[in-house]
Design a protein around this motif. Structure first.
Motif, PDB file in Angstrom:
ATOM      1  N   LEU A   1      -5.342 -13.588   0.207  1.00  0.00           N
ATOM      2  CA  LEU A   1      -4.502 -14.784   0.141  1.00  0.00           C
ATOM      3  C   LEU A   1      -4.937 -15.847   1.149  1.00  0.00           C
ATOM      4  O   LEU A   1      -4.710 -17.037   0.933  1.00  0.00           O
ATOM      5  N   THR A   2      -5.573 -15.428   2.234  1.00  0.00           N
ATOM      6  CA  THR A   2      -6.080 -16.403   3.198  1.00  0.00           C
ATOM      7  C   THR A   2      -7.179 -17.269   2.593  1.00  0.00           C
ATOM      8  O   THR A   2      -7.217 -18.482   2.808  1.00  0.00           O
TER       9      THR A   2
ATOM     10  N   ALA B   1       0.763 -17.537   0.744  1.00  0.00           N
ATOM     11  CA  ALA B   1      -0.625 -18.007   0.662  1.00  0.00           C
ATOM     12  C   ALA B   1      -0.813 -19.278   1.468  1.00  0.00           C
ATOM     13  O   ALA B   1      -1.810 -19.430   2.189  1.00  0.00           O
ATOM     14  N   PHE B   2       0.140 -20.210   1.364  1.00  0.00           N
ATOM     15  CA  PHE B   2       0.004 -21.451   2.131  1.00  0.00           C
ATOM     16  C   PHE B   2       0.194 -21.186   3.623  1.00  0.00           C
ATOM     17  O   PHE B   2      -0.511 -21.772   4.455  1.00  0.00           O
ATOM     18  N   GLU B   3       1.126 -20.314   3.991  1.00  0.00           N
ATOM     19  CA  GLU B   3       1.313 -19.971   5.404  1.00  0.00           C
ATOM     20  C   GLU B   3       0.037 -19.384   6.001  1.00  0.00           C
ATOM     21  O   GLU B   3      -0.322 -19.695   7.150  1.00  0.00           O
TER      22      GLU B   3
ATOM     23  N   ARG C   1       5.736  -7.454  -0.289  1.00  0.00           N
ATOM     24  CA  ARG C   1       6.200  -8.827  -0.129  1.00  0.00           C
ATOM     25  C   ARG C   1       7.086  -8.975   1.106  1.00  0.00           C
ATOM     26  O   ARG C   1       7.002  -9.973   1.836  1.00  0.00           O
ATOM     27  N   ASP C   2       7.915  -7.981   1.370  1.00  0.00           N
ATOM     28  CA  ASP C   2       8.757  -8.016   2.570  1.00  0.00           C
ATOM     29  C   ASP C   2       7.903  -7.991   3.842  1.00  0.00           C
ATOM     30  O   ASP C   2       8.186  -8.708   4.807  1.00  0.00           O
ATOM     31  N   SER C   3       6.870  -7.159   3.841  1.00  0.00           N
ATOM     32  CA  SER C   3       5.992  -7.071   5.015  1.00  0.00           C
ATOM     33  C   SER C   3       5.234  -8.375   5.237  1.00  0.00           C
ATOM     34  O   SER C   3       5.099  -8.842   6.365  1.00  0.00           O
ATOM     35  N   LEU C   4       4.721  -8.963   4.161  1.00  0.00           N
ATOM     36  CA  LEU C   4       4.032 -10.246   4.286  1.00  0.00           C
ATOM     37  C   LEU C   4       4.955 -11.307   4.868  1.00  0.00           C
ATOM     38  O   LEU C   4       4.572 -12.075   5.755  1.00  0.00           O
ATOM     39  N   SER C   5       6.177 -11.348   4.361  1.00  0.00           N
ATOM     40  CA  SER C   5       7.136 -12.346   4.833  1.00  0.00           C
ATOM     41  C   SER C   5       7.422 -12.177   6.322  1.00  0.00           C
ATOM     42  O   SER C   5       7.407 -13.145   7.094  1.00  0.00           O
ATOM     43  N   ARG C   6       7.672 -10.954   6.740  1.00  0.00           N
ATOM     44  CA  ARG C   6       8.008 -10.700   8.141  1.00  0.00           C
ATOM     45  C   ARG C   6       6.839 -11.016   9.073  1.00  0.00           C
ATOM     46  O   ARG C   6       7.008 -11.649  10.112  1.00  0.00           O
TER      47      ARG C   6
ATOM     48  N   LYS D   1      -2.426  -1.227   2.033  1.00  0.00           N
ATOM     49  CA  LYS D   1      -3.245  -2.245   1.377  1.00  0.00           C
ATOM     50  C   LYS D   1      -2.964  -3.662   1.869  1.00  0.00           C
ATOM     51  O   LYS D   1      -3.542  -4.618   1.349  1.00  0.00           O
ATOM     52  N   ILE D   2      -2.113  -3.814   2.865  1.00  0.00           N
ATOM     53  CA  ILE D   2      -1.735  -5.169   3.269  1.00  0.00           C
ATOM     54  C   ILE D   2      -2.912  -5.941   3.859  1.00  0.00           C
ATOM     55  O   ILE D   2      -2.980  -7.165   3.741  1.00  0.00           O
ATOM     56  N   ALA D   3      -3.852  -5.234   4.488  1.00  0.00           N
ATOM     57  CA  ALA D   3      -5.005  -5.922   5.071  1.00  0.00           C
ATOM     58  C   ALA D   3      -5.800  -6.659   3.993  1.00  0.00           C
ATOM     59  O   ALA D   3      -6.194  -7.818   4.170  1.00  0.00           O
TER      60      ALA D   3
END
Length: 271
Positions: free
Chosen positions: A208-209, A137-139, A226-231, A200-202
């Protein structure tokens, strides 16, 4: 001209200066400030608590020519719970490094930078939300402040809204955004350069933005999400903002070296 001023601040970087002193980078409500804490490197120094990473409180600064001095500090939060847990400490160190590299100097910081950063540290202490989700979220907010965040709800190529488009989604690491099923099909043999991501990542990236981190209380994201968000965000920050590479790698290495912890499923975001 000499000025003495008072500000609310949180310590985001500490550099020892000689045997006694410490140079602090403080995140204030209007941006970053660098100041000397004389005696701050000593365990029994008057300013030792004020010279600790993640310390938050009221700082009285003496500013003449060059670097200012911390004259007094009234610390409201030492955040012991963060320092005493290896995972929380690793995330806090990374987030402090990210803030110190991306938030502008006083008085040019985005209005929400200080409040959102404090909310991240509060979240780490409280265990309301998994640490990695707080970091994402902060990123995302950093990406928005730096101008390297696309509209995550739309295809970076054709502009189509994902809510109205079918097919798979992928992240294009060259263009720094998500692409829709039609554009994926049009990529032909070049499609292998784009990363498959959950459908659903979009919606999660957009939420979170713009969500207030202080109001994120319940989160349930799958391991794949979570893995996709991190990458995605590691790449977005490294390649398009030029930050986070080494510090993020250290964090990932520390987390990877620890025994697997049980997933935390507490959900407002069910993906």
């Amino acid at each position: 001209m000499t000025v003495i001023w008072t500000t609310e601040a949180v310590v985001v970087r500490v550099v020892r200066y000689g045997e006694r002193d410490a140079i602090l980078t403080l995140l204030t409500e209007t941006g970053l400030v660098t100041a000397m804490a004389r005696g701050g490197a000593r365990s029994t120094g008057r300013l030792s608590a004020a010279a600790r990473l993640c310390a938050q409180g009221t700082y009285v600064l003496y500013q003449g020519r060059g670097m200012g001095d911390v004259r007094q500090a009234e610390i409201a939060r030492l955040r012991r719970a963060v320092h005493e847990d290896v995972v929380k400490a690793a995330y806090a160190a990374y987030l402090c490094d990210l803030a110190s590299r991306t938030v502008p100097e006083r008085p040019d910081a985005p209005p929400a930078a200080y409040r959102q950063f404090v909310s991240v540290l509060d979240g780490l202490e409280a265990d309301r939300v998994p640490a990695d989700v707080l970091a994402r979220a902060f990123e995302l907010k950093v990406c928005a402040w730096l101008g390297v965040a696309p509209d995550w709800r739309r295809c970076i190529r054709c502009g189509a809204e994902f809510a109205q488009a079918g097919g798979e989604l992928r992240y294009d690491p060259r263009e720094g955004g998500l692409i829709c099923g039609e554009c994926v099909s049009a990529m032909a043999s070049d499609v292998t350069r784009a990363w498959p991501v959950p459908r659903k990542i979009a919606a999660v990236l957009h939420l979170l933005t713009y969500a207030d981190i202080a109001k994120l209380h319940r989160v349930d994201l799958s391991g794949g999400m979570r893995d996709s968000l991190s990458r995605i965000l590691a790449h977005q920050l490294r390649e398009f903002a030029g930050v986070g590479g080494r510090a993020r790698q250290v964090l990932d290495d520390i987390v990877a070296s620890l025994p697997d912890a049980p997933d935390d499923h507490r959900g407002d975001l069910h993906t």
